[in-house]
Design an enzyme around this catalytic site. Structure first.
Site, PDB file in Angstrom:
ATOM      1  N   TYR A 104       7.382 -98.456  63.970  1.00 27.14           N
ATOM      2  CA  TYR A 104       6.454 -97.571  63.566  1.00 27.14           C
ATOM      3  C   TYR A 104       5.230 -97.745  64.334  1.00 27.14           C
ATOM      4  O   TYR A 104       4.349 -97.646  63.817  1.00 27.14           O
ATOM      5  CB  TYR A 104       6.024 -97.770  61.906  1.00 27.14           C
ATOM      6  CG  TYR A 104       7.422 -97.715  61.182  1.00 27.14           C
ATOM      7  CD1 TYR A 104       8.639 -97.280  61.657  1.00 27.14           C
ATOM      8  CD2 TYR A 104       7.513 -98.472  59.860  1.00 27.14           C
ATOM      9  CE1 TYR A 104       9.878 -97.316  60.664  1.00 27.14           C
ATOM     10  CE2 TYR A 104       8.337 -98.489  59.037  1.00 27.14           C
ATOM     11  CZ  TYR A 104       9.645 -97.847  59.523  1.00 27.14           C
ATOM     12  OH  TYR A 104      10.745 -97.483  58.476  1.00 27.14           O
ATOM     13  N   HIS A 105       5.264 -98.046  65.658  1.00 26.21           N
ATOM     14  CA  HIS A 105       4.020 -98.152  66.572  1.00 26.21           C
ATOM     15  C   HIS A 105       4.152 -97.114  67.748  1.00 26.21           C
ATOM     16  O   HIS A 105       3.867 -97.370  68.964  1.00 26.21           O
ATOM     17  CB  HIS A 105       4.293 -99.435  67.279  1.00 26.21           C
ATOM     18  CG  HIS A 105       4.153-100.641  66.036  1.00 26.21           C
ATOM     19  ND1 HIS A 105       4.556-102.086  66.420  1.00 26.21           N
ATOM     20  CD2 HIS A 105       3.621-100.609  64.849  1.00 26.21           C
ATOM     21  CE1 HIS A 105       4.271-102.623  65.298  1.00 26.21           C
ATOM     22  NE2 HIS A 105       3.869-101.860  64.227  1.00 26.21           N
ATOM     23  N   PRO A 106       4.199 -95.934  67.378  1.00 26.63           N
ATOM     24  CA  PRO A 106       3.874 -94.985  68.398  1.00 26.63           C
ATOM     25  C   PRO A 106       2.869 -95.151  69.229  1.00 26.63           C
ATOM     26  O   PRO A 106       1.632 -95.281  68.489  1.00 26.63           O
ATOM     27  CB  PRO A 106       4.388 -93.659  67.848  1.00 26.63           C
ATOM     28  CG  PRO A 106       3.769 -93.677  66.453  1.00 26.63           C
ATOM     29  CD  PRO A 106       4.139 -95.095  66.047  1.00 26.63           C
TER      30      PRO A 106
END
Length: 541
Positions: free
Chosen positions: A477-479
């Site tokens: 969840y680190h775009p």
């Protein structure tokens, strides 16, 4: 305290901030410290005032909620039988993803920031960003050379008093990694107690720390449930933003700057909807081209992740029965009444930052551990006794992209991560999984675990491990990195976040990182917003 308005001021605002996440809440709050400026903060989601978003141990609840989460899915990653791509939660609430994320507070490595100069980025060396990391936090250990003691975000170390967590830390010593007592200080490597943006028993989201927990500012308006659908230009200037609220289109004049803080997926989407992007792509969707910037949406990066679960010898040592959504009402009631007990835990309490081999000068593998077997998917939460480790690749070389599947501003952004496309990433995935197995085979963990659970148990060769990794790869969840800082065609913004070719359009969020940091992205994004806000305020003073 915040001032939520039903409609914006008819005359417009000096500054319009789009998106209230880790960056937007910071930028709006800092700009509004000057009472002579009028600031509007626009959030497409609703209020963040809920138990789900405040109780640290309830992190799974907003992740499955349609009320708080946009629940994006990427395009398929070319796996057999795959109908949809990687799940990507995104905060649909004041505070954005800082109101629904895991609260793991990590800054990254000195070389992450020092290396940005090679991309044509100035002012972002480690020594230049450290003051803004410190400015953002109040660390439980107090102010020192590396840590802040008077910032809005309270940061604390996890207690890690569960026997399984203690065994993990001991295993790190047995494996030769050593214990790092502050991985946000001089160096990053080793096993550690995870630090969380938690204070007084509650989540320290960006919105709580920078908006709710600050004095009311009459010059700062907050507009909720309002979707920005277009930025309007006259020549090289942004003159207004177009918003839809309650099915009504509203045009809000911008006098000084529009600052886009909508995140690495939505910020490029909004630029493209506004006519800024690759001209050929925009023309295919009949969007009038305002500026041909081919790098918009390119370079999507993420920390690819693999989840490995273990059966424990003594289920009583698992935290499964003490979590608010696993152990009944008691933990939640205790938190409500006293802000104490298991409800105050960030769940992931121990972890590690490891280097894949001795030639790697900074860690490139992260491990985060939970004393239960859990699943926080798009639709449901499951919890069972056990132990769970998430292994992520910290500096992958595979990159993806964000594009428009439609000119409809209410359509979700289209994106694909392209996980494990490079040989570097494939080799690193295998090494990372073997490093985890080495840790779990140390004497301290062997006394606690029965062994791995899942189909990967049978994967003993590099080939079979890689095959499994390709099938189960998830997002951390680190775009990031879709509107990169720098110079030349590979970048979209300059070192101050200003979009190339425009006088008063700026982007401030994880999309503008030149490369993804060796860290969970909340702390680096808040630092980014603190630094750009300070630079902007200084220029205007």
């Amino acid at each position: 305290m915040i001032q939520v308005v039903r409609s914006p001021r008819k005359g417009g605002y000096d500054y319009v901030v789009i998106g209230s996440g880790s960056a937007g809440s910071v930028v709006a709050s800092r700009l509004a410290e000057d009472s002579a400026r009028t600031v509007l903060l626009i959030e497409a989601g609703g209020s963040d005032q809920s138990i789900d978003g405040s109780m640290p141990a309830a992190i799974g609840l907003p992740l499955i909620s349609d009320r708080y989460n946009w629940k994006y899915f990427g395009m398929p990653e070319m796996r057999r039988g795959q109908d949809v791509g990687v799940y990507q939660p995104c905060g649909k609430v004041l505070g954005g993803s800082s109101s629904i994320g895991r609260m793991n507070w990590t800054r990254g490595n000195r070389k992450d920031y020092d290396s940005w100069a090679s991309y044509g980025v100035q002012g972002w060396s480690y020594d230049e960003v450290l003051p803004f990391f410190k400015m953002s936090e109040t660390f439980e250990g107090g102010d020192n050379r590396f840590r802040g003691g008077q910032g809005p975000i309270q940061v604390e170390r996890s207690k890690a008093d569960n026997p399984l967590f203690q065994a993990f830390l001991a295993a790190g010593v047995e494996a030769g990694h050593g214990v790092n007592h502050d991985h946000n200080a001089a160096y990053l490597s080793g096993v550690h107690r995870i630090q969380h943006n938690i204070g007084n028993g509650r989540r320290m989201s960006a919105s709580f720390a920078y908006l709710h927990n600050r004095p009311v500012r009459p010059n700062l308006d907050v507009l909720l449930n309002a979707r920005v659908v277009r930025v309007i230009f006259q020549g090289h200037r942004c003159v207004a933003v177009e918003v839809v609220k309650n099915r009504t289109r509203i045009t809000i004049p911008v006098h000084q700057e529009a600052i886009c803080c909508a995140g690495a997926l939505v910020s490029p989407q909004l630029l493209m909807l506004s006519g800024v992007g690759h001209a050929d792509h925009l023309r295919q969707l009949d969007i009038p081209v305002v500026s041909h910037l081919p790098a918009v949406g390119q370079g999507l990066s993420d920390h690819i992740c693999f989840c490995v679960e273990y059966e424990v010898k003594d289920s009583r040592e698992s935290a499964a029965q003490t979590l608010p959504f696993g152990g009944g009402l008691t933990p939640g009631l205790e938190w409500l009444l006293s802000r104490r007990g298991p409800g105050t835990s960030g769940l992931f309490e121990v972890g590690a930052m490891l280097s894949s081999d001795q030639t790697v000068s900074r860690p490139d593998v992260q491990i985060e551990c939970l004393a239960a077997r859990s699943s926080f998917g798009a639709g449901e939460i499951s919890i069972a006794p056990g132990f769970q480790c998430f292994v992520s690749l910290q500096r992958p070389t595979s990159t993806g992209l964000v594009w428009l599947s439609s000119a409809d501003p209410f359509a979700p952004p289209a994106f694909r991560f392209n996980y494990l496309r490079t040989e570097h990433d494939r080799k690193l995935a295998v090494v990372a999984l073997r490093q985890l197995r080495d840790l779990m085979n140390q004497p301290s963990m062997v006394t606690k675990l029965k062994g791995e659970v899942g189909e990967q148990v049978a994967c003993r060769t590099d080939k079979t491990l890689l095959s499994w990794a390709k099938r189960v790869a998830k997002s951390s969840y680190h775009p990031s990195c879709t509107l990169r800082m720098g110079r030349g065609e590979g970048s979209v913004v300059d070192s101050s976040g200003k979009v190339h070719g425009f006088d008063n359009l700026r982007v401030v969020d994880a999309s503008i990182f030149p490369t993804i940091p060796t860290a969970n992205l909340n702390a680096p994004t808040i630092m980014l917003a603190e630094k750009i806000s300070a630079d902007l305020i200084r220029v205007l003073a």
